[in-house]
Design a protein around this motif. Sequence first.
Motif, PDB file in Angstrom:
ATOM      1  N   LEU A 128      33.878  -2.628   0.167  1.00 27.13           N
ATOM      2  CA  LEU A 128      32.816  -1.639   0.248  1.00 27.13           C
ATOM      3  C   LEU A 128      32.836  -0.737  -0.875  1.00 27.13           C
ATOM      4  CD1 LEU A 128      32.380  -1.177   4.193  1.00 27.13           C
ATOM      5  CD2 LEU A 128      30.973  -2.730   2.514  1.00 27.13           C
ATOM      6  N   ARG A 129      33.863  -0.455  -1.616  1.00 28.41           N
ATOM      7  CA  ARG A 129      34.063   0.631  -2.582  1.00 28.41           C
ATOM      8  C   ARG A 129      35.064  -0.006  -3.720  1.00 28.41           C
ATOM      9  NH1 ARG A 129      31.752   5.188  -1.566  1.00 28.41           N
ATOM     10  NH2 ARG A 129      31.252   5.887   0.921  1.00 28.41           N
ATOM     11  N   GLY A 130      34.905   0.535  -4.643  1.00 27.23           N
ATOM     12  CA  GLY A 130      35.717   0.382  -5.671  1.00 27.23           C
ATOM     13  C   GLY A 130      37.131   0.668  -5.535  1.00 27.23           C
ATOM     14  N   ALA A 131      38.147  -0.332  -6.050  1.00 25.18           N
ATOM     15  CA  ALA A 131      39.508  -0.233  -5.488  1.00 25.18           C
ATOM     16  C   ALA A 131      40.248   1.319  -6.056  1.00 25.18           C
ATOM     17  CB  ALA A 131      40.399  -1.275  -6.454  1.00 25.18           C
ATOM     18  N   GLY A 132      40.682   2.020  -5.142  1.00 21.24           N
ATOM     19  CA  GLY A 132      41.370   3.323  -5.581  1.00 21.24           C
ATOM     20  C   GLY A 132      42.736   3.330  -4.831  1.00 21.24           C
ATOM     21  N   ARG A 133      42.842   4.456  -4.117  1.00 20.53           N
ATOM     22  CA  ARG A 133      44.061   4.957  -3.374  1.00 20.53           C
ATOM     23  C   ARG A 133      43.587   4.794  -1.957  1.00 20.53           C
ATOM     24  NH1 ARG A 133      47.486   9.191  -1.866  1.00 20.53           N
ATOM     25  NH2 ARG A 133      49.853   8.788  -2.308  1.00 20.53           N
ATOM     26  N   ALA A 134      44.292   3.746  -1.115  1.00 14.66           N
ATOM     27  CA  ALA A 134      44.097   3.904   0.321  1.00 14.66           C
ATOM     28  C   ALA A 134      45.410   4.499   0.773  1.00 14.66           C
ATOM     29  CB  ALA A 134      43.963   2.570   0.815  1.00 14.66           C
ATOM     30  N   VAL A 135      45.236   5.391   1.942  1.00 15.84           N
ATOM     31  CA  VAL A 135      46.018   5.978   2.627  1.00 15.84           C
ATOM     32  C   VAL A 135      46.248   5.291   3.979  1.00 15.84           C
ATOM     33  CG1 VAL A 135      47.046   8.058   3.544  1.00 15.84           C
ATOM     34  CG2 VAL A 135      45.957   8.199   1.386  1.00 15.84           C
ATOM     35  N   ILE A 136      47.504   4.850   4.425  1.00 14.36           N
ATOM     36  CA  ILE A 136      47.457   4.105   5.523  1.00 14.36           C
ATOM     37  C   ILE A 136      48.757   4.518   6.232  1.00 14.36           C
ATOM     38  CG2 ILE A 136      47.551   1.886   6.922  1.00 14.36           C
ATOM     39  CD1 ILE A 136      46.060   0.719   4.330  1.00 14.36           C
ATOM     40  N   PRO A 137      49.055   5.443   7.031  1.00 14.34           N
ATOM     41  CA  PRO A 137      50.163   5.958   7.600  1.00 14.34           C
ATOM     42  C   PRO A 137      50.772   4.823   8.419  1.00 14.34           C
ATOM     43  CG  PRO A 137      48.342   7.691   8.060  1.00 14.34           C
ATOM     44  CD  PRO A 137      47.682   6.331   7.477  1.00 14.34           C
ATOM     45  N   GLY A 138      51.975   4.690   8.162  1.00 14.68           N
ATOM     46  CA  GLY A 138      52.823   3.624   8.743  1.00 14.68           C
ATOM     47  C   GLY A 138      53.991   4.007   9.603  1.00 14.68           C
ATOM     48  N   PRO A 139      54.752   3.303  10.414  1.00 17.08           N
ATOM     49  CA  PRO A 139      54.197   1.825  10.365  1.00 17.08           C
ATOM     50  C   PRO A 139      53.080   1.561  11.390  1.00 17.08           C
ATOM     51  CG  PRO A 139      56.311   2.234  11.947  1.00 17.08           C
ATOM     52  CD  PRO A 139      55.957   3.608  10.993  1.00 17.08           C
ATOM     53  N   VAL A 141      31.842  -3.179  14.527  1.00 18.58           N
ATOM     54  CA  VAL A 141      32.144  -1.976  13.543  1.00 18.58           C
ATOM     55  C   VAL A 141      31.112  -0.989  13.871  1.00 18.58           C
ATOM     56  CG1 VAL A 141      31.117  -2.845  11.709  1.00 18.58           C
ATOM     57  CG2 VAL A 141      32.605  -0.847  11.348  1.00 18.58           C
ATOM     58  N   ILE A 142      31.334   0.385  13.966  1.00 23.43           N
ATOM     59  CA  ILE A 142      30.446   1.309  14.372  1.00 23.43           C
ATOM     60  C   ILE A 142      30.526   2.207  13.302  1.00 23.43           C
ATOM     61  CG2 ILE A 142      29.572   2.880  16.270  1.00 23.43           C
ATOM     62  CD1 ILE A 142      31.404   1.182  18.306  1.00 23.43           C
ATOM     63  N   GLY A 143      29.343   2.712  12.649  1.00 20.18           N
ATOM     64  CA  GLY A 143      29.541   4.109  11.706  1.00 20.18           C
ATOM     65  C   GLY A 143      28.241   3.832  10.822  1.00 20.18           C
ATOM     66  N   ASP A 144      28.725   4.383   9.549  1.00 22.46           N
ATOM     67  CA  ASP A 144      27.829   4.713   8.482  1.00 22.46           C
ATOM     68  C   ASP A 144      26.717   3.483   8.254  1.00 22.46           C
ATOM     69  OD1 ASP A 144      26.561   4.896   5.937  1.00 22.46           O
ATOM     70  OD2 ASP A 144      28.409   5.734   5.064  1.00 22.46           O
ATOM     71  N   PRO A 145      25.461   3.817   8.293  1.00 26.58           N
ATOM     72  CA  PRO A 145      24.509   2.691   8.463  1.00 26.58           C
ATOM     73  C   PRO A 145      24.615   2.050   7.109  1.00 26.58           C
ATOM     74  CG  PRO A 145      23.638   4.437   9.413  1.00 26.58           C
ATOM     75  CD  PRO A 145      24.982   4.937   8.882  1.00 26.58           C
ATOM     76  N   VAL A 146      24.764   2.751   5.950  1.00 29.18           N
ATOM     77  CA  VAL A 146      24.679   2.143   4.798  1.00 29.18           C
ATOM     78  C   VAL A 146      25.720   0.898   4.449  1.00 29.18           C
ATOM     79  CG1 VAL A 146      24.983   2.633   2.138  1.00 29.18           C
ATOM     80  CG2 VAL A 146      23.661   4.283   3.809  1.00 29.18           C
ATOM     81  N   LEU A 147      26.961   1.609   4.876  1.00 29.69           N
ATOM     82  CA  LEU A 147      28.276   0.664   4.723  1.00 29.69           C
ATOM     83  C   LEU A 147      28.029  -0.508   5.707  1.00 29.69           C
ATOM     84  CD1 LEU A 147      31.084   3.069   4.430  1.00 29.69           C
ATOM     85  CD2 LEU A 147      30.028   2.006   2.741  1.00 29.69           C
ATOM     86  N   ILE A 148      27.494  -0.382   6.793  1.00 26.28           N
ATOM     87  CA  ILE A 148      27.483  -1.386   7.813  1.00 26.28           C
ATOM     88  C   ILE A 148      26.212  -2.447   7.349  1.00 26.28           C
ATOM     89  CG2 ILE A 148      26.681  -2.137  10.043  1.00 26.28           C
ATOM     90  CD1 ILE A 148      28.368   0.158  11.054  1.00 26.28           C
ATOM     91  N   ALA A 149      25.320  -2.009   6.508  1.00 29.45           N
ATOM     92  CA  ALA A 149      24.386  -2.775   5.940  1.00 29.45           C
ATOM     93  C   ALA A 149      24.945  -3.612   4.875  1.00 29.45           C
ATOM     94  CB  ALA A 149      23.138  -1.935   5.512  1.00 29.45           C
ATOM     95  N   ARG A 150      25.912  -3.143   4.263  1.00 28.21           N
ATOM     96  CA  ARG A 150      26.442  -3.748   3.204  1.00 28.21           C
ATOM     97  C   ARG A 150      27.406  -4.857   3.577  1.00 28.21           C
ATOM     98  NH1 ARG A 150      28.989   0.082  -1.091  1.00 28.21           N
ATOM     99  NH2 ARG A 150      29.602  -1.853  -2.079  1.00 28.21           N
ATOM    100  N   LEU A 151      28.231  -4.666   5.026  1.00 31.80           N
ATOM    101  CA  LEU A 151      29.083  -5.239   5.564  1.00 31.80           C
ATOM    102  C   LEU A 151      28.186  -6.668   6.264  1.00 31.80           C
ATOM    103  CD1 LEU A 151      31.193  -3.028   7.453  1.00 31.80           C
ATOM    104  CD2 LEU A 151      31.883  -4.987   5.861  1.00 31.80           C
ATOM    105  N   ARG A 152      26.915  -6.436   6.684  1.00 33.19           N
ATOM    106  CA  ARG A 152      26.085  -7.478   7.346  1.00 33.19           C
ATOM    107  C   ARG A 152      25.645  -8.517   6.455  1.00 33.19           C
ATOM    108  NH1 ARG A 152      23.267  -6.611  12.107  1.00 33.19           N
ATOM    109  NH2 ARG A 152      23.398  -4.504  12.143  1.00 33.19           N
TER     110      ARG A 152
END
Length: 315
Positions: free
Chosen positions: A94-105, A197-208
């Motif tokens: 949905l967005r151009g590649a960058g840095r994703a923060v994913i706390p783990g494990p 998925v629930i949230g930002d209508p703009v992003l969800i429209a692109r997912l649709r």
Amino acid sequence: MTQTAPIRDHGGGLDAAMARYGGSRSDWLDLSTGINPAPYPVGTLPDHTWATLPDQAAFERLERAARRFWSVPDGAAVLAAPGASALIARIPSLRGAGRAVIPGPTYNEHAAAFRAQGWAIAEDGSGDARVMVHPNNPDGHLWTQPDFDQPLTVIDESFCDVTPDASHVQAATKPGVLILKSFGKFWGLAGVRLGFVIGDPVLIARLRETIGPWQVSGPALSIGARALGDLDWAKDTRTRLATDAARLDLLMTGKGAAPIGGATLFRLYDVDDAASWQQRLANQHIWSRIFPYSDRWLRLGLPPAHGWPQLERSL
């Protein structure tokens, strides 16, 4: 030097366990997943759900049921998909590649999906995207004050239906926020392959657009709408899961395991040697979950009602 991607381990894989330890599927208790062992009663489905393409009215019924069940705020969009994993795989694009923060494990499919789209992954700090699994898998950590400041924020609430008051669904109106819901876990119907998925209508429209038409089968639409509307079943199920989780903790504590986290659909234990525990249980046709990043963590789902004697004997 080329780095090898981390192994993507999951629960399940009972066929491989049977091949190694013997027995038929009916002999085994699969406690390696966090799926409700007492699934929602599907009942009889109308013939047209199998024989015709799903119509728009069926999708709208499911969306209305989802909005009511999760108290989705006005201004947030809802999209049903063939499982939460289908959404996880698409969200990084949905967005151009960058840095994703994913706390783990944590659940490893998020990092794998972002890496596949060229993103760099970090466990802390700031970034262009942040993913929080809530409750976290496998330790059950709850994010009480999530950071919504990134351009893309994903809150995976696949296990949150056992603790609905902890949901962050009210943040779904914020730009860039997406909240994932799984149908297979709480309702115990993973084979239906239904997620939201629930949230930002703009992003969800692109997912649709990327997920295509008729993305959910007719039977899944019918089952999902029926189950989401059954509030009494949901209330009773939360009570039963909490009771069974406490029973499992008591049983495991008595055998030397220390409860260290989880949700009521799965429990995480500290043991002396996780691999040995898994092997001993597998010899008794009980499949458990261990992790490549810890030699002491053992995770168990809840057994079905008829499975408790087998688990007690094996321990």
